[in-house]
Design an enzyme around this catalytic site. Structure first.
Site, PDB file in Angstrom:
ATOM      1  N   LYS A  56       0.795  -1.234   0.000  1.00  0.00           N
ATOM      2  CA  LYS A  56       0.000   0.000   0.000  1.00  0.00           C
ATOM      3  C   LYS A  56       0.827   1.284   0.000  1.00  0.00           C
ATOM      4  O   LYS A  56       0.354   2.350   0.379  1.00  0.00           O
ATOM      5  CB  LYS A  56      -1.006   0.052   1.167  1.00  0.00           C
ATOM      6  N   HIS A 113       7.595  -7.494  -1.992  1.00  0.00           N
ATOM      7  CA  HIS A 113       7.239  -6.897  -0.696  1.00  0.00           C
ATOM      8  C   HIS A 113       8.139  -7.462   0.405  1.00  0.00           C
ATOM      9  O   HIS A 113       7.922  -7.156   1.584  1.00  0.00           O
ATOM     10  CB  HIS A 113       5.789  -7.213  -0.316  1.00  0.00           C
ATOM     11  N   SER A 143      -4.680   2.814   3.948  1.00  0.00           N
ATOM     12  CA  SER A 143      -4.910   2.137   2.667  1.00  0.00           C
ATOM     13  C   SER A 143      -4.975   0.613   2.875  1.00  0.00           C
ATOM     14  O   SER A 143      -5.822  -0.072   2.300  1.00  0.00           O
ATOM     15  CB  SER A 143      -3.785   2.511   1.702  1.00  0.00           C
TER      16      SER A 143
END
Ligand code: A3P
Length: 301
Positions: A56, A113, A143
């Site tokens: 995010k 990630h 988010s």
């Protein structure tokens, strides 16, 4: 083709499962121990470009920008290839089938990630370029909170307060934001790493894209900047099936409940945090980041 349903029943069975890797929770829907281990042992090439983010933080946005920089105005991939096929996540199960399909016309563009500790050993064996993108953690948190409500592979948060607690403890999916940012930015001298923020791309898109193209050694020709700016705008991306995740089935991301490209603004946290939560967040932020020596561009108030 990029189908709108899980590729196999195995995938849908894994929808609500969790994979724990190095103490960090990952959605079992698209991660297995095998795929996570494979990422850590991945053989990077010197020409690779790896985008790394905590979820995010503007991953999809930067995937669009990087694709646009390298496609040099030939927009076929922008209109026809989903972001996850253009810039696959190296730790996901789909990576082994997507990797061979990457275009040979430009460097391999990859995404992750994973935290620095997991990926740095493999990365240090090459001169691959790393673009590390971060976002004000309060906005990333907000988010992520909304994303948990639309993503079938993430649990629905019990409350915003609980979600903040989990974020501050670093026990949520994908681990600790603090460790992620400190880990990667701590490697700036060891890796070929460019640090960029969501906020600067938002506030100074042209300048940010110019700096990226310099880092990537990929100068932009006259007019290209305008093409990039047009195709990475929030309005273009919201309407593009290739980046708005509308190709995925409702079971994976249910956008009747809220959009993946939700607001795309800086400072939305102010609409969510009570003064008490804000104080709590700031105290933890200060204790974890205060002595990091990192010069981070956002203010916490
Ligand atoms: P919001 O939920 O705050 O709107 P990621 O791709 O890492 O999952 O990040 C998603 C966030 O980036 C969402 O934030 C999304 O709206 C935002 N985003 C994606 N494309 C964007 C764009 N072109 N401009 C601004 N924000 C964008």
């Amino acid at each position: 083709t990029y189908s709108s349903t899980p590729a196999s029943t195995n995938m849908s069975e894994r929808m609500n499962t969790t994979e724990i890797f190095d103490g960090i929770r990952f959605p079992g829907f698209m991660h297995t121990l095998e795929s996570l281990n494979a990422a850590c042992a991945f053989q990077f090439q010197d020409t690779d470009v790896l985008l790394v983010t905590f979820p995010k933080s503007g991953t999809t946005w930067m995937q669009q920008v990087l694709s646009l920089i390298f496609c040099e105005g030939h927009l076929w991939p922008i209109h026809h290839l989903p972001n996850w096929a253009r810039m696959p996540w190296i730790e996901q199960t789909s990576f082994s089938s997507l990797l061979p399909k990457l275009s040979s016309s430009w460097p391999r563009l990859l995404t992750s990630h994973l935290c620095a500790k997991a990926l740095a050993p493999a990365l240090m064996k090459s001169k691959a370029k790393v673009v590390y993108m971060a976002r004000n953690p309060k906005d990333a948190l907000v988010s992520f909170y909304h994303f948990h409500q639309i993503a079938g592979f993430l649990p629905n948060p019990s409350s915003f307060e609980d979600f903040v607690d989990e974020f501050l403890k670093g026990t949520g999916f994908f681990g600790s934001w603090f460790d992620h940012v400190k880990g990667w930015l701590g490697l700036q001298k060891d890796l070929n790493l460019h640090f960029v923020t969501y906020e600067e791309l938002h506030q100074e898109p042209r300048r940010t894209i110019q700096k990226l193209s310099e880092f990537l050694g990929h100068p932009l020709r006259a007019g290209e900047e305008d093409v990039i700016l047009e195709h990475c705008s929030f309005s273009f991306m919201s309407n593009s099936n290739m980046v708005n995740y509308s190709l995925l089935s409702k079971e994976i991301i249910d956008q009747s409940q809220g959009k993946f490209l939700r607001k795309g603004v800086v400072g939305d946290w102010k609409e969510h945090f009570t003064p008490e939560l804000n104080e709590k967040f700031n105290a933890v932020y200060q204790s974890k980041m205060g002595d990091s020596g990192l010069c981070l561009p956002w203010t916490m108030d």
